[in-house]
Design a protein around this motif. Structure first.
Motif, PDB file in Angstrom:
ATOM      1  N   LEU A 215      63.645  97.678  -1.605  1.00 45.51           N
ATOM      2  CA  LEU A 215      64.985  98.125  -1.975  1.00 45.51           C
ATOM      3  C   LEU A 215      65.107  98.454  -3.451  1.00 45.51           C
ATOM      4  N   GLY A 216      64.022  98.188  -4.216  1.00 46.48           N
ATOM      5  CA  GLY A 216      64.059  98.437  -5.666  1.00 46.48           C
ATOM      6  C   GLY A 216      64.766  97.350  -6.428  1.00 46.48           C
ATOM      7  N   GLN A 217      64.795  96.156  -5.847  1.00 41.67           N
ATOM      8  CA  GLN A 217      65.443  95.013  -6.479  1.00 41.67           C
ATOM      9  C   GLN A 217      64.402  93.919  -6.676  1.00 41.67           C
ATOM     10  N   SER A 218      64.786  92.914  -7.407  1.00 39.67           N
ATOM     11  CA  SER A 218      63.971  91.706  -7.513  1.00 39.67           C
ATOM     12  C   SER A 218      64.909  90.537  -7.690  1.00 39.67           C
ATOM     13  N   ARG A 219      64.383  89.356  -7.475  1.00 40.28           N
ATOM     14  CA  ARG A 219      65.214  88.170  -7.597  1.00 40.28           C
ATOM     15  C   ARG A 219      65.348  87.747  -9.016  1.00 40.28           C
TER      16      ARG A 219
ATOM     17  N   HIS B 278      58.112  83.046   4.246  1.00 38.26           N
ATOM     18  CA  HIS B 278      59.373  83.779   4.226  1.00 38.26           C
ATOM     19  C   HIS B 278      59.837  84.151   2.819  1.00 38.26           C
ATOM     20  N   ALA B 279      59.479  83.372   1.798  1.00 37.18           N
ATOM     21  CA  ALA B 279      59.823  83.758   0.423  1.00 37.18           C
ATOM     22  C   ALA B 279      59.104  85.051   0.051  1.00 37.18           C
ATOM     23  N   ASP B 280      57.840  85.179   0.435  1.00 33.62           N
ATOM     24  CA  ASP B 280      57.078  86.403   0.164  1.00 33.62           C
ATOM     25  C   ASP B 280      57.657  87.598   0.922  1.00 33.62           C
TER      26      ASP B 280
ATOM     27  N   ASP C 254      59.048  90.927  -0.826  1.00 31.11           N
ATOM     28  CA  ASP C 254      58.539  92.261  -0.469  1.00 31.11           C
ATOM     29  C   ASP C 254      59.680  93.187  -0.059  1.00 31.11           C
ATOM     30  N   PHE C 255      60.638  92.663   0.690  1.00 32.57           N
ATOM     31  CA  PHE C 255      61.769  93.474   1.125  1.00 32.57           C
ATOM     32  C   PHE C 255      62.623  93.901  -0.071  1.00 32.57           C
ATOM     33  N   LEU C 256      62.863  92.979  -1.005  1.00 32.09           N
ATOM     34  CA  LEU C 256      63.627  93.322  -2.206  1.00 32.09           C
ATOM     35  C   LEU C 256      62.916  94.388  -3.034  1.00 32.09           C
ATOM     36  N   ARG C 257      61.604  94.308  -3.088  1.00 27.50           N
ATOM     37  CA  ARG C 257      60.833  95.351  -3.796  1.00 27.50           C
ATOM     38  C   ARG C 257      61.038  96.703  -3.133  1.00 27.50           C
TER      39      ARG C 257
ATOM     40  N   GLN D  17      62.690  98.148  11.854  1.00 25.25           N
ATOM     41  CA  GLN D  17      61.457  97.402  11.622  1.00 25.25           C
ATOM     42  C   GLN D  17      61.028  97.573  10.171  1.00 25.25           C
ATOM     43  N   PHE D  18      60.663  96.468   9.534  1.00 27.00           N
ATOM     44  CA  PHE D  18      60.243  96.486   8.140  1.00 27.00           C
ATOM     45  C   PHE D  18      58.722  96.461   8.018  1.00 27.00           C
ATOM     46  N   GLN D  19      58.097  95.372   8.455  1.00 22.13           N
ATOM     47  CA  GLN D  19      56.674  95.192   8.209  1.00 22.13           C
ATOM     48  C   GLN D  19      56.137  94.102   9.128  1.00 22.13           C
ATOM     49  N   VAL D  20      54.823  94.066   9.281  1.00 15.73           N
ATOM     50  CA  VAL D  20      54.155  93.006  10.035  1.00 15.73           C
ATOM     51  C   VAL D  20      53.447  92.096   9.037  1.00 15.73           C
ATOM     52  N   TYR D  21      53.582  90.793   9.237  1.00 17.47           N
ATOM     53  CA  TYR D  21      52.887  89.805   8.412  1.00 17.47           C
ATOM     54  C   TYR D  21      51.844  89.131   9.287  1.00 17.47           C
ATOM     55  N   ASP D  22      50.604  89.138   8.785  1.00 19.66           N
ATOM     56  CA  ASP D  22      49.490  88.713   9.634  1.00 19.66           C
ATOM     57  C   ASP D  22      48.461  87.835   8.937  1.00 19.66           C
TER      58      ASP D  22
END
Length: 147
Positions: free
Chosen positions: A143-147, A132-134, A138-141, A78-83
């Motif tokens: 992982l310490g990455q960015s697009r 979904h882009a956000d 957030d997930f890439l952040r 589980q990563f996060q909840v978006y609300d």
């Protein structure tokens, strides 16, 4: 009063969905589906959908992933909840995001609510449905990455 209706309340409740961030190991590729239905028909999105009343969240996510892409995965985290209140035009919807990794040779095929399923390089993502882009950013952040 019936026992099954004992704790029924007359106030609105949100819908709950799960979405999956699936990455190919050792690559910068993410799995997306092209939506077959509105809202956002023909737009790309993370695979996912509404939970069923008798499912726990991870099981719902694995079921939706299998239905929409043909992909079976053993382990999801589980990563996060978006609300955000307005994140889904169909109404108040909370989405619990899971993530997992698959081998480089994993094959996918669109099914159920997905017109198509495909792998995309992170630096070449199409316009995405919902927020979904956000979520991916957030997930890439994380992982310490960015697009």
């Amino acid at each position: 009063m019936q026992e099954s209706k004992k704790y029924t309340y007359a106030y609105p409740r949100p819908a709950v969905t799960t979405d999956a961030i699936i990455l190919k190991k050792g690559t910068a590729e993410i799995l997306l589906i092209r939506r077959a239905k509105d809202p956002f028909k023909n737009r790309w999105a993370l695979p996912g959908g509404f939970i069923e009343m008798d499912e726990v969240l991870e099981v719902a996510c694995k079921r939706e992933l299998k239905e929409e892409t043909g992909l079976t995965i053993e382990k999801l985290e589980q990563f996060q909840v978006y609300d955000a209140v307005d994140r889904d035009p169909r109404g108040r919807t909370l989405s619990v995001i899971f993530y997992g990794f698959v081998e480089k040779d994993a094959q996918v095929k669109g099914g159920d609510d997905a017109a198509e399923a495909a792998w995309f390089r992170m630096e070449h993502l199409p316009e995405l449905a919902f927020d979904h882009a956000d979520i991916i950013l957030d997930f890439l952040r994380l992982l310490g990455q960015s697009r």
